[in-house]
Design a protein around this motif. Structure first.
Motif, PDB file in Angstrom:
ATOM      1  N   PRO A   1      13.660  85.136  30.160  1.00  0.00           N
ATOM      2  CA  PRO A   1      12.413  85.918  30.110  1.00  0.00           C
ATOM      3  C   PRO A   1      12.205  86.541  28.725  1.00  0.00           C
ATOM      4  O   PRO A   1      13.161  86.944  28.066  1.00  0.00           O
ATOM      5  N   GLY A   2      10.945  86.608  28.310  1.00  0.00           N
ATOM      6  CA  GLY A   2      10.612  87.261  27.042  1.00  0.00           C
ATOM      7  C   GLY A   2      10.822  86.390  25.826  1.00  0.00           C
ATOM      8  O   GLY A   2      10.960  86.909  24.718  1.00  0.00           O
ATOM      9  N   THR A   3      10.833  85.048  25.998  1.00  0.00           N
ATOM     10  CA  THR A   3      11.016  84.160  24.840  1.00  0.00           C
ATOM     11  C   THR A   3       9.854  84.285  23.860  1.00  0.00           C
ATOM     12  O   THR A   3      10.045  84.373  22.647  1.00  0.00           O
ATOM     13  N   THR A   4       8.627  84.291  24.384  1.00  0.00           N
ATOM     14  CA  THR A   4       7.439  84.447  23.535  1.00  0.00           C
ATOM     15  C   THR A   4       7.179  85.926  23.312  1.00  0.00           C
ATOM     16  O   THR A   4       6.929  86.677  24.259  1.00  0.00           O
ATOM     17  N   ARG A   5       7.244  86.351  22.051  1.00  0.00           N
ATOM     18  CA  ARG A   5       7.069  87.778  21.752  1.00  0.00           C
ATOM     19  C   ARG A   5       5.865  88.046  20.870  1.00  0.00           C
ATOM     20  O   ARG A   5       5.556  89.204  20.602  1.00  0.00           O
TER      21      ARG A   5
ATOM     22  N   VAL B   1      -1.686  82.660  34.688  1.00  0.00           N
ATOM     23  CA  VAL B   1      -0.636  81.777  35.203  1.00  0.00           C
ATOM     24  C   VAL B   1       0.362  82.591  36.013  1.00  0.00           C
ATOM     25  O   VAL B   1       0.870  83.621  35.549  1.00  0.00           O
ATOM     26  N   LEU B   2       0.637  82.117  37.239  1.00  0.00           N
ATOM     27  CA  LEU B   2       1.652  82.724  38.099  1.00  0.00           C
ATOM     28  C   LEU B   2       2.606  81.641  38.593  1.00  0.00           C
ATOM     29  O   LEU B   2       2.231  80.458  38.687  1.00  0.00           O
ATOM     30  N   ASP B   3       3.824  82.051  38.912  1.00  0.00           N
ATOM     31  CA  ASP B   3       4.814  81.160  39.507  1.00  0.00           C
ATOM     32  C   ASP B   3       4.480  81.028  40.993  1.00  0.00           C
ATOM     33  O   ASP B   3       4.545  81.995  41.758  1.00  0.00           O
TER      34      ASP B   3
ATOM     35  N   ASN C   1       8.199  84.068  32.503  1.00  0.00           N
ATOM     36  CA  ASN C   1       8.725  82.883  33.189  1.00  0.00           C
ATOM     37  C   ASN C   1       7.760  82.289  34.212  1.00  0.00           C
ATOM     38  O   ASN C   1       8.190  81.616  35.154  1.00  0.00           O
ATOM     39  N   ALA C   2       6.457  82.487  34.042  1.00  0.00           N
ATOM     40  CA  ALA C   2       5.485  81.850  34.930  1.00  0.00           C
ATOM     41  C   ALA C   2       5.161  80.431  34.478  1.00  0.00           C
ATOM     42  O   ALA C   2       4.561  79.663  35.230  1.00  0.00           O
TER      43      ALA C   2
END
Length: 494
Positions: free
Chosen positions: A283-287, A337-339, A261-262
């Motif tokens: 969270p974890g949509t891209t696996r 990439v960070l939030d 989620n970043a």
């Protein structure tokens, strides 16, 4: 007497001089079916305003007369409007511009003709069928026009490769590099190196033939050794940069990584200008690793979206995390990439410690992995507030939602990719193919054998081997298999 003999040795080593007619000497490799006249559509397939059909070979003039009868050939290199007719039936095909290029002042060095016709499929098909009925003409094979130009000394092999790269160029950087190679910069550089080796070989041969004569100049071998040392330095510098040129041709590997989620997928979609990845607050949509070839600030890149790096997840997502870490090891450039609104979270801190920190640390060989730290979701920060974290390494603020900060990111990417791929606008020409690297390495290895040789005859032979590698790089003495592979990259009609 020995000076005259030395001059003859040098001339023999250089080989015959190029003719003064404005064309360079060919490779000696005959073009396939070089006695035939070939024809093909040179412009792209499909409907278009104007399509270009061209011929090359001894029957080109006859073909042009046959389709434009009863008119005679137009003035050379001048466009003329002509009515095209089928030579058998007399049926009108089109009203077109025609051009006549008598050899050797043509692209292939042979007699050539061009028909600039209207680009409808029926017109193009009719003209191609009419040319097929002219005696002595046959359809061209893929890359045959360019191969004939190579065979007649119009292009060196490195210039042929530059032309192929120019046709396939998709970014500004690729176009600039291809034009430099097509203009002959790499070929000129290699010929300069070959001339250096020729001089060194002449010095060694002269010492072999006249070393016992008192009237031989002193320092002959020392000059040869000095020339070889300077060439070794130049070759070594180019070989160290060889990977950059190959990245410029095939694309740098840019990996987008970060905790869940970043905004990694949002950044990939923003840079790709299309929905490559699914974006979700879950969270974890891209696996898995999702890849997209993109143009990043004028440079070619393969952009990889990866799973969010975290522990304690299910087996499927854990496999995605493992693949993400594997891609990080292979990356030419990491977009970390960070939030920006969640830098104190355990996942962000862990990512900073395990990925951002080690990537910037120097390895034992003095190199480091290139990384850009991007703080996304800057739109969630309070306006006019303090920096997100003063202890962070250099970073870029970005909002994938509003696009604010994108111009700064693209400029940073341009600078990083210029280092990764090489800047085609400046510096020496890049080595864009494995073949270039192979022959330069072979030349450098042969110079190493020259330095180790205890016998002057073996030293001279090592210099000949080194010259042979440079000659094959530009097209001299190339095997048919290598030539076939290079010209296979061209479409029919080029």
């Amino acid at each position: 007497m020995w000076r005259r003999r030395w001059t003859l040795v040098a001339r023999a080593a250089r080989g015959p001089r190029s003719p003064r007619s404005g064309t360079r000497q060919g490779s000696g490799a005959p073009a396939p079916g070089s006695g035939a006249t070939i024809f093909a559509l040179s412009s792209g397939q499909g409907r278009c305003g104007v399509a270009v059909i061209r011929t090359s070979g001894p029957a080109s003039g006859h073909a042009l007369r046959s389709l434009t009868a009863p008119r005679d050939l137009p003035p050379s290199r001048s466009a003329c409007l002509r009515l095209l007719s089928d030579p058998r039936s007399g049926e009108r095909l089109d009203r077109a511009l025609v051009l006549w290029f008598p050899g050797p002042r043509s692209f292939t060095g042979e007699d050539c003709a061009e028909f600039h016709v209207h680009g409808g499929p029926a017109v193009v098909s009719g003209v191609l069928q009419a040319l097929g009925r002219v005696p002595g003409l046959r359809p061209a094979e893929a890359g045959e026009f360019t191969r004939r130009a190579f065979a007649h000394g119009k292009l060196s092999l490195t210039e042929v490769e530059g032309l192929a790269d120019l046709i396939h160029a998709e970014t500004e950087a690729q176009r600039r590099q291809a034009l430099r190679q097509l203009d002959g910069e790499l070929g000129h550089l290699c010929r300069g190196w070959a001339e250096t080796l020729t001089k060194a070989l002449a010095h060694v041969e002269a010492y072999i033939d006249f070393g016992e004569d008192d009237n031989l100049e002193e320092g002959v071998l020392e000059r040869a050794d000095s020339e070889v040392r300077e060439l070794e330095v130049a070759l070594g510098a180019h070989l160290r940069d060889a990977r950059r040129g190959q990245r410029l041709r095939s694309g740098a590997h840019v990996v987008v990584a970060g905790p869940p989620n970043a905004g990694k997928s949002s950044l990939v979609n923003l840079l790709s200008r299309k929905p490559v990845s699914i974006v979700s607050p879950e969270p974890g949509t891209t696996r898995d690793v999702l890849e997209a070839p993109v143009d990043l600030a004028g440079f070619p890149a393969l952009l990889s979206d990866t799973a969010g790096l975290r522990e304690g997840v299910g087996p499927v997502e854990q496999e995605g995390v493992r693949r993400a870490r594997q891609r990080l090891e292979q990356a030419d450039l990491i977009l970390a990439v960070l939030d920006a609104s969640d830098l104190a979270s355990p996942s962000s801190c862990n990512f900073l410690d395990t990925v951002v920190g080690p990537a910037g640390a120097h390895s034992p060989n003095g190199s480091s992995q290139r990384l850009l730290l991007v703080l996304n979701k800057s739109d969630l920060l309070p306006p006019g507030g303090p920096d997100p974290s003063p202890d962070l390494p250099p970073y870029l603020l970005l909002s994938c939602l509003s696009g604010e900060g994108l111009d700064g990111l693209l400029e940073a990417l341009r600078k990083e990719l210029a280092e990764v791929c090489g800047d085609p606008s400046t510096g020496p020409p890049l080595l864009t193919r494995t073949r270039h690297q192979h022959h330069l390495q072979g030349c450098l290895d042969a110079l190493g054998h020259y330095k180790q040789a205890t016998d002057l005859a073996l030293a001279a032979e090592a210099l000949r081997v080194a010259r042979g590698h440079l000659a094959r790089l530009t097209g001299g003495g190339g095997t048919e298999e290598i030539l076939d592979m290079i010209f296979r990259d061209f479409c029919v009609g080029k």
